[in-house]
Design a protein around this motif. Structure first.
Motif, PDB file in Angstrom:
ATOM      1  N   LEU A 199      10.315   1.528   8.203  1.00 58.06           N
ATOM      2  CA  LEU A 199      10.102   0.765   9.438  1.00 58.06           C
ATOM      3  C   LEU A 199       9.577  -0.637   9.145  1.00 58.06           C
ATOM      4  O   LEU A 199       9.918  -1.593   9.855  1.00 58.06           O
ATOM      5  CB  LEU A 199       9.110   1.511  10.348  1.00 58.06           C
ATOM      6  CG  LEU A 199       9.609   2.797  10.994  1.00 58.06           C
ATOM      7  CD1 LEU A 199       8.515   3.442  11.834  1.00 58.06           C
ATOM      8  CD2 LEU A 199      10.843   2.528  11.864  1.00 58.06           C
ATOM      9  N   ALA A 200       8.741  -0.771   8.105  1.00 54.69           N
ATOM     10  CA  ALA A 200       8.213  -2.098   7.744  1.00 54.69           C
ATOM     11  C   ALA A 200       9.356  -3.009   7.300  1.00 54.69           C
ATOM     12  O   ALA A 200       9.407  -4.194   7.676  1.00 54.69           O
ATOM     13  CB  ALA A 200       7.163  -1.957   6.642  1.00 54.69           C
ATOM     14  N   HIS A 201      10.288  -2.477   6.524  1.00 47.08           N
ATOM     15  CA  HIS A 201      11.458  -3.270   6.115  1.00 47.08           C
ATOM     16  C   HIS A 201      12.344  -3.578   7.328  1.00 47.08           C
ATOM     17  O   HIS A 201      12.937  -4.665   7.414  1.00 47.08           O
ATOM     18  CB  HIS A 201      12.259  -2.525   5.041  1.00 47.08           C
ATOM     19  CG  HIS A 201      11.685  -2.663   3.659  1.00 47.08           C
ATOM     20  ND1 HIS A 201      11.717  -3.848   2.956  1.00 47.08           N
ATOM     21  CD2 HIS A 201      11.035  -1.755   2.873  1.00 47.08           C
ATOM     22  CE1 HIS A 201      11.132  -3.671   1.780  1.00 47.08           C
ATOM     23  NE2 HIS A 201      10.704  -2.416   1.692  1.00 47.08           N
ATOM     24  N   TYR A 202      12.431  -2.651   8.246  1.00 48.79           N
ATOM     25  CA  TYR A 202      13.190  -2.869   9.488  1.00 48.79           C
ATOM     26  C   TYR A 202      12.589  -4.037  10.264  1.00 48.79           C
ATOM     27  O   TYR A 202      13.304  -4.920  10.752  1.00 48.79           O
ATOM     28  CB  TYR A 202      13.176  -1.600  10.325  1.00 48.79           C
ATOM     29  CG  TYR A 202      13.874  -1.716  11.668  1.00 48.79           C
ATOM     30  CD1 TYR A 202      15.254  -1.596  11.773  1.00 48.79           C
ATOM     31  CD2 TYR A 202      13.129  -1.952  12.829  1.00 48.79           C
ATOM     32  CE1 TYR A 202      15.886  -1.708  13.009  1.00 48.79           C
ATOM     33  CE2 TYR A 202      13.748  -2.057  14.060  1.00 48.79           C
ATOM     34  CZ  TYR A 202      15.135  -1.938  14.153  1.00 48.79           C
ATOM     35  OH  TYR A 202      15.755  -2.048  15.365  1.00 48.79           O
ATOM     36  N   TYR A 239       0.828  -1.218   0.000  1.00 45.85           N
ATOM     37  CA  TYR A 239       0.000   0.000   0.000  1.00 45.85           C
ATOM     38  C   TYR A 239       0.862   1.268   0.000  1.00 45.85           C
ATOM     39  O   TYR A 239       0.536   2.252  -0.659  1.00 45.85           O
ATOM     40  CB  TYR A 239      -0.941   0.003   1.202  1.00 45.85           C
ATOM     41  CG  TYR A 239      -2.192  -0.813   0.974  1.00 45.85           C
ATOM     42  CD1 TYR A 239      -3.192  -0.363   0.107  1.00 45.85           C
ATOM     43  CD2 TYR A 239      -2.374  -2.027   1.611  1.00 45.85           C
ATOM     44  CE1 TYR A 239      -4.328  -1.114  -0.110  1.00 45.85           C
ATOM     45  CE2 TYR A 239      -3.520  -2.790   1.402  1.00 45.85           C
ATOM     46  CZ  TYR A 239      -4.496  -2.328   0.535  1.00 45.85           C
ATOM     47  OH  TYR A 239      -5.620  -3.078   0.308  1.00 45.85           O
ATOM     48  N   LEU A 240       1.961   1.207   0.734  1.00 46.00           N
ATOM     49  CA  LEU A 240       2.841   2.388   0.781  1.00 46.00           C
ATOM     50  C   LEU A 240       3.496   2.647  -0.569  1.00 46.00           C
ATOM     51  O   LEU A 240       3.706   3.803  -0.952  1.00 46.00           O
ATOM     52  CB  LEU A 240       3.907   2.194   1.864  1.00 46.00           C
ATOM     53  CG  LEU A 240       3.380   2.163   3.302  1.00 46.00           C
ATOM     54  CD1 LEU A 240       4.488   1.771   4.265  1.00 46.00           C
ATOM     55  CD2 LEU A 240       2.773   3.501   3.706  1.00 46.00           C
ATOM     56  N   ALA A 275       4.762   8.157   4.507  1.00 44.52           N
ATOM     57  CA  ALA A 275       4.664   6.875   3.795  1.00 44.52           C
ATOM     58  C   ALA A 275       6.060   6.266   3.644  1.00 44.52           C
ATOM     59  O   ALA A 275       6.251   5.057   3.833  1.00 44.52           O
ATOM     60  CB  ALA A 275       4.016   7.088   2.427  1.00 44.52           C
ATOM     61  N   ARG A 276       7.041   7.090   3.324  1.00 38.42           N
ATOM     62  CA  ARG A 276       8.424   6.614   3.188  1.00 38.42           C
ATOM     63  C   ARG A 276       8.989   6.167   4.536  1.00 38.42           C
ATOM     64  O   ARG A 276       9.743   5.185   4.618  1.00 38.42           O
ATOM     65  CB  ARG A 276       9.295   7.721   2.585  1.00 38.42           C
ATOM     66  CG  ARG A 276       9.067   7.900   1.086  1.00 38.42           C
ATOM     67  CD  ARG A 276       9.642   9.219   0.582  1.00 38.42           C
ATOM     68  NE  ARG A 276       9.673   9.284  -0.879  1.00 38.42           N
ATOM     69  CZ  ARG A 276       8.617   9.515  -1.643  1.00 38.42           C
ATOM     70  NH1 ARG A 276       7.436   9.719  -1.075  1.00 38.42           N
ATOM     71  NH2 ARG A 276       8.723   9.546  -2.957  1.00 38.42           N
TER      72      ARG A 276
END
Length: 531
Positions: A410-413, A384-385, A404-405
């Motif tokens: 943080l999602a990848h983290y 979604y981002l 969003a960035r």
């Protein structure tokens, strides 16, 4: 290439309901010559096409040559509007007033001056009763024209009242124009930039507001004057992240309609926008009980004939209610329950493609991403981002592009994608710095993530506690609240420190707040009974 979104005629046809299509067929057969019936053939063909494609259209219409197509399309468009006007002439006050003005002009041009004046008299009373001063100005202008150019034997008192009323209306329109301009320019600033990012933004907005606000603003009593005054204060407060002031003026905005019920029908668009902002204010302040009450009021209103009468307002009411329902799950930590709404809302947005602006789509995609982030589904969150990050068509909301960035990083983290985190940190930091969108909270977050690469897992908890301590005291800082409003960073860090899911952390805060509110009510009630 097929393009559903850019052909105006195709959009108009696809927006029609069955009753409107049926009325058009009857209208065109009644009012057009035989040679004009080509437009019915064009109408039927466009109605059946899933997407606009001129090559396919011409293949299906052998009776129409390519050089003829644009003229026939233009003619069909005009006839569709005429048909809709004929069908909906009594649907809105504005259409009724326009029709009366048109009738008066026709009668005047036929030389029937007294008949024209009678219609104008009725139109004037209708416009006055509903505060439609722009229409009132047109009515009086035509009355003055007739009285000036012809001997109508009108008594002197009427001519005097016309001139006096014209002056009052002109003054009123000037006040409303200045206030509506102020509200619009503030809203435009927010759509482009989001919240004030620093003292420079704050100083600029404060000075602009002071310079543009009429000195007698709070002495104004007319409905429209107060409406645009409250809207101006609403956007002024929201930009500055003064959420308490934001709440006060959105409540005044809604209360204005509650004390003038008839205006909910006359200015339904302003009412639903007011309810949307009131719900956002309760969301920002975490006024859980008031949020629930306001949402129920809005949901009830959405089922009324007034709310259902026009496509535009029906659709936007639905969009605002869906946004509020997602906000409820975001602020109570019920992320998984919120995810159950995503598919339905996404399908509605697809259905409303012709009516929804890109800015609204960006906001919903961000909410969808946040729900997935909170529920631990980081891969879907990233999907979604990416829609937001890769969207170059909507040059809006620098703040949403920035956050969003940040959430993407943080999602990848969270996924442990160490091989790309370092490059993401650099690119996100560079983007936010360029957009002047960095706050102390984000600076600390970048510092922590960079530092965390060199920390062993068993030493990570003390580092998280230090990070939490550094940002916790910033929660009440006005220029830092922006970071917490877009992504609940504190709850995310607390979930790491206390080893609980982020949803549980937020739910615990929600239940604690409800207990405090309930306890406070009990104390007040016991004091009242004792007194």
């Amino acid at each position: 290439m097929p393009n559903r979104s850019t052909d105006a005629l195709f959009q108009l046809i696809k927006s029609l309901h069955k009753a409107e299509k049926r009325h058009f067929k009857l209208y065109i057969k009644r009012s057009s010559a035989k040679e004009d019936l080509k437009i019915v053939e064009l109408f039927d063909t466009l109605d059946k096409l899933p997407d606009y494609d001129e090559k396919i259209l011409l293949k299906k219409l052998p009776s129409i040559q390519k050089p003829q197509l644009n003229n026939i399309k233009t003619h069909l468009y005009k006839q569709l509007l005429a048909s809709l006007r004929d069908l909906k002439s009594t649907d809105t006050l504005e259409l009724q007033l326009s029709e009366q003005l048109d009738n008066a002009r026709i009668l005047y041009h036929k030389g029937l001056k007294h008949q024209a004046l009678k219609i104008l008299e009725r139109a004037r009373e209708l416009a006055k009763a509903n505060g439609k001063f722009n229409y009132l100005a047109q009515v009086i202008s035509l009355e003055k024209k007739i009285e000036t150019l012809h001997i109508t034997r009108t008594i002197q008192e009427k001519t005097e009242s016309l001139t006096q009323e014209a002056l009052e209306i002109s003054s009123h329109i000037d006040r409303v124009t200045r206030l509506s301009n102020l509200a619009l320019r503030l809203y435009g600033w927010y759509v482009m930039h989001g919240h004030a990012r620093n003292e420079k933004d704050e100083t600029g907005i404060r000075q602009f507001f002071k310079d543009q606000l009429p000195s007698d603003a709070f002495e104004l009593t007319d409905f429209y004057e107060r409406l645009y005054l409250y809207q101006s204060y609403t956007w002024y407060a929201f930009i500055r992240q003064d959420f308490l002031m934001y709440y006060r003026y959105t409540q005044k905005w809604v209360d204005l309609f509650d004390s003038n019920e008839v205006m909910k029908k006359v200015e339904i668009g302003h009412y639903i926008k007011g309810m949307h902002n009131l719900l956002n204010a309760h969301f920002d302040l975490r006024n859980y009980q008031q949020f629930e009450k306001a949402l129920k009021v809005f949901e009830t209103f959405a089922q009324t004939p007034t709310a259902q009468q026009h496509d535009n307002f029906r659709i936007h009411t639905d969009i605002y209610i869906n946004s509020a329902r997602l906000n409820w799950h975001l602020m109570t930590g019920t992320f998984r329950e919120g995810l159950s709404l995503v598919d339905t809302i996404a399908a509605n947005l697809e259905e409303y493609t012709l009516y929804v602006d890109p800015h609204r789509i960006v906001v919903f995609n961000y909410k969808f991403a946040t729900l997935h982030f909170g529920s631990g589904d980081y891969n879907t969150c990233i999907d979604y981002l990416q829609k937001i990050i890769n969207d170059t068509s909507a040059d809006l909301r620098i703040d949403l592009q920035s956050y969003a960035r940040l959430m993407h990083m943080l999602a990848h983290y969270e996924l442990g994608n160490d091989e790309i985190i370092e490059s993401l940190i650099k690119s996100v930091y560079r983007f936010m710095a360029k957009m002047k969108n960095l706050t102390v909270v984000e600076e600390e977050m970048f510092r922590f993530i960079r530092h965390s690469f060199g920390v062993s897992p068993r030493k990570m908890k003390p580092e998280l506690e230090k990070f939490l301590h550094k940002i916790k005291h910033l929660e009440k800082s006005r220029f830092e609240t922006r970071a917490f409003a877009y992504l609940d960073i504190i709850s995310w860090v607390e979930s790491k420190v206390y080893e609980k899911p982020m949803s549980v952390i937020i739910q615990e805060k929600y239940h604690q707040q409800r207990k405090r509110n309930y306890g406070g009510k009990l104390v007040k009630e016991s004091k009242r009974l004792a007194g």
